[in-house]
Design a protein around this motif. Structure first.
Motif, PDB file in Angstrom:
ATOM      1  N   ALA A   1      -3.848   3.330   3.516  1.00 31.69           N
ATOM      2  CA  ALA A   1      -5.207   3.750   3.115  1.00 31.69           C
ATOM      3  C   ALA A   1      -5.204   4.107   1.643  1.00 31.69           C
ATOM      4  CB  ALA A   1      -5.642   4.942   3.974  1.00 31.69           C
ATOM      5  N   THR A   2      -4.515   3.270   0.857  1.00 33.31           N
ATOM      6  CA  THR A   2      -4.241   3.597  -0.543  1.00 33.31           C
ATOM      7  C   THR A   2      -5.350   3.148  -1.503  1.00 33.31           C
ATOM      8  OG1 THR A   2      -2.842   1.647  -0.401  1.00 33.31           O
ATOM      9  CG2 THR A   2      -1.733   3.747  -0.470  1.00 33.31           C
ATOM     10  N   GLY A   3      -6.477   2.692  -0.981  1.00 31.46           N
ATOM     11  CA  GLY A   3      -7.613   2.382  -1.839  1.00 31.46           C
ATOM     12  C   GLY A   3      -7.501   1.037  -2.535  1.00 31.46           C
ATOM     13  N   ALA A   4      -8.416   0.827  -3.489  1.00 25.38           N
ATOM     14  CA  ALA A   4      -8.512  -0.478  -4.155  1.00 25.38           C
ATOM     15  C   ALA A   4      -7.345  -0.723  -5.089  1.00 25.38           C
ATOM     16  CB  ALA A   4      -9.828  -0.552  -4.923  1.00 25.38           C
ATOM     17  N   ARG A   5      -6.731   0.346  -5.579  1.00 23.39           N
ATOM     18  CA  ARG A   5      -5.596   0.158  -6.489  1.00 23.39           C
ATOM     19  C   ARG A   5      -4.285   0.346  -5.746  1.00 23.39           C
ATOM     20  NH1 ARG A   5      -8.242   3.342 -11.442  1.00 23.39           N
ATOM     21  NH2 ARG A   5      -9.359   1.608 -12.416  1.00 23.39           N
TER      22      ARG A   5
END
Ligand SMILES: Cc1cc2nc3c(=O)[nH]c(=O)nc-3n(C[C@H](O)[C@H](O)[C@H](O)COP(=O)(O)OP(=O)(O)OC[C@H]3O[C@@H](n4cnc5c(N)ncnc54)[C@H](O)[C@@H]3O)c2cc1C
Length: 396
Positions: A142-146
């Motif tokens: 769930a580390t996001g777009a980056r």
């Protein structure tokens, strides 16, 4: 048997998945390098989000409920749109903290550290973090777009992202502003929050410096000062129509949720709801299965049934919504004019804002409910394929 789950990232997607899994009795460790923080974002939650998850509305966390939107387009003037179901706007620091607290109360263990590496160890996983190592039976990414763990989660190509940037500005207002700019596959927003405004712009295929120039110009024209304002910028997943089918959302022993899985509305940029919803579906898939190999397939099925088919359809419409033309003018300009003059069209716009109108049902609604002019708008969006040729008008 899955007993220990590692959640990598504590934004809305990770913290919601953590809460669901921990409350079902699994041992959950959530790793986030910052924990609660002011993630660059508008912070707007639609009716769809709080209707499905009422705690997002009913809680003590500071938030703004906004019931009026002003839509504008270059050359098209402005239209006021009443939202019978408000847009709920949070500061992301507050929203993230509320969601993380919820996960912790459910029994998840929160670790403030960066995950540097994720590697297989027998049938489970070993994580290397800035603070040491950890082990788990299953990983939720769930580390996001980056996302820096490039072997896992969506592979975002330039065609699958848009730049999004803006300012947190001192000030207050009662309404939201949405401004479409000629030729831009994206828009400007002004969202009132508690104590400040989030003013931003997103756009596909346009360099960030160019977007910033266009936003600065808009703010200058509207008398919104950037003096003392805090600048922010981030990446927004915006999957191209061809990328949805091969989207890498899960694999053996792992699933990706939220931005790390590219799960953002390719037209509106709404991502918080899809982060929470995918966190929920990932938890459901994990809890339904007993062996670590099967949840991935179950998760893909749940996503498809729930919302990815609709977002994929949205990706097919996106370019035409922002850059199509109708009656010799850009489509966004016509949308603003129709919103201003046609209550029935305004109702469609309101439902799109609230998330009540799926993209897949939009053409049917335009064709069956609206007058002849809106029927033509529908055709300009590409619906001429589904209507008899003799009713089609030449493209202008
Ligand atoms: C400018 C902008 C405006 C937006 N406005 C809206 C809006 O108004 N409404 C809306 O619905 N959506 C909006 N979005 C989209 C929304 O912000 C995202 O879709 C949402 O935050 C996704 O949640 P997430 O939990 O998947 O990821 P994130 O919120 O990005 O969370 C990821 C977390 O992972 C952590 N992390 C990353 N890598 C590591 C690592 N290696 N180790 C440990 N931790 C790590 C980060 O610290 C972060 O806390 C906007 C996006 C942008 C860029």
């Amino acid at each position: 048997m899955i007993r220990r789950v590692a959640i990598l990232g504590g934004g809305p997607a990770g913290s919601f998945a953590a809460a669901q899994l921990a409350s079902a009795g699994l041992a959950v460790q959530l790793f986030d390098e910052k924990l609660a923080w002011e993630k660059p974002c508008g912070g707007g939650l639609t009716f769809k989000a709080y209707h499905q998850y009422p705690f997002l509305l009913h809680n003590a966390t500071p938030k703004r409920l906004v019931t009026e939107t002003t839509l504008g387009a270059s050359g098209g003037g402005q239209a006021r749109l009443k939202l019978h179901d408000p847009l709920v706007i949070y500061s992301r620091l507050d929203l993230n903290r509320m969601l993380l607290d919820r996960a912790e109360r459910a029994g998840a263990q929160l670790e403030k550290t960066r995950v540097l590496e994720m590697s297989r160890a027998g049938s489970g996983w070993r994580l290397r973090t800035s603070a040491g190592t950890a082990e788990a039976d299953y990983c939720v990414l769930a580390t996001g777009a980056r996302n820096s763990l490039r072997d896992f989660g969506t592979q975002l190509h330039p065609r699958d992202t848009m730049a999004a940037l803006g300012y947190y500005v001192d000030g207050d207002r009662e309404n939201i502003d949405i401004q479409f700019l000629d030729g831009l596959e994206g828009y400007i927003w002004v969202f009132p929050r508690c104590g400040h405004l989030s003013v931003g712009i997103c756009g596909k295929g346009v360099p960030a410096f160019e977007l910033r120039k266009r936003l600065d110009l808009y703010m200058n024209e509207r008398g919104i000062s950037t003096a003392g304002a805090r600048f922010y910028s981030h990446l927004l997943p915006c999957l191209d129509k061809g990328s949805w089918r091969h989207n890498r959302v899960a694999g053996d022993g792992w699933m990706a949720v939220g931005d790390a899985a590219g799960l953002v509305d390719p037209i509106t940029g709404e991502g918080i709801y899809y982060a929470i919803r995918s966190g929920d579906l990932a938890a459901q898939a994990l809890l339904a299965e007993s062996s670590a190999a099967e949840p991935a397939a179950q998760y893909r099925r749940l996503l498809r049934r729930d919302f990815t088919a609709d977002l994929e359809f949205g990706a097919r419409l996106a370019k035409r919504v922002f850059q199509g033309r109708f009656l010799c003018a850009p489509l966004p300009r016509r949308m603003v004019e129709f919103t201003r003059h046609s209550p029935r069209f305004a109702a469609v716009m309101e439902d799109l804002f609230a998330g009540r109108q799926p993209y897949t049902g939009l053409k049917r609604r335009l064709l069956s409910n609206l007058n002849g002019s809106l029927y033509e708008i529908g055709m300009n969006l590409g619906f001429s394929r589904v209507v008899p040729w003799r009713f089609s008008q030449p493209r202008l």
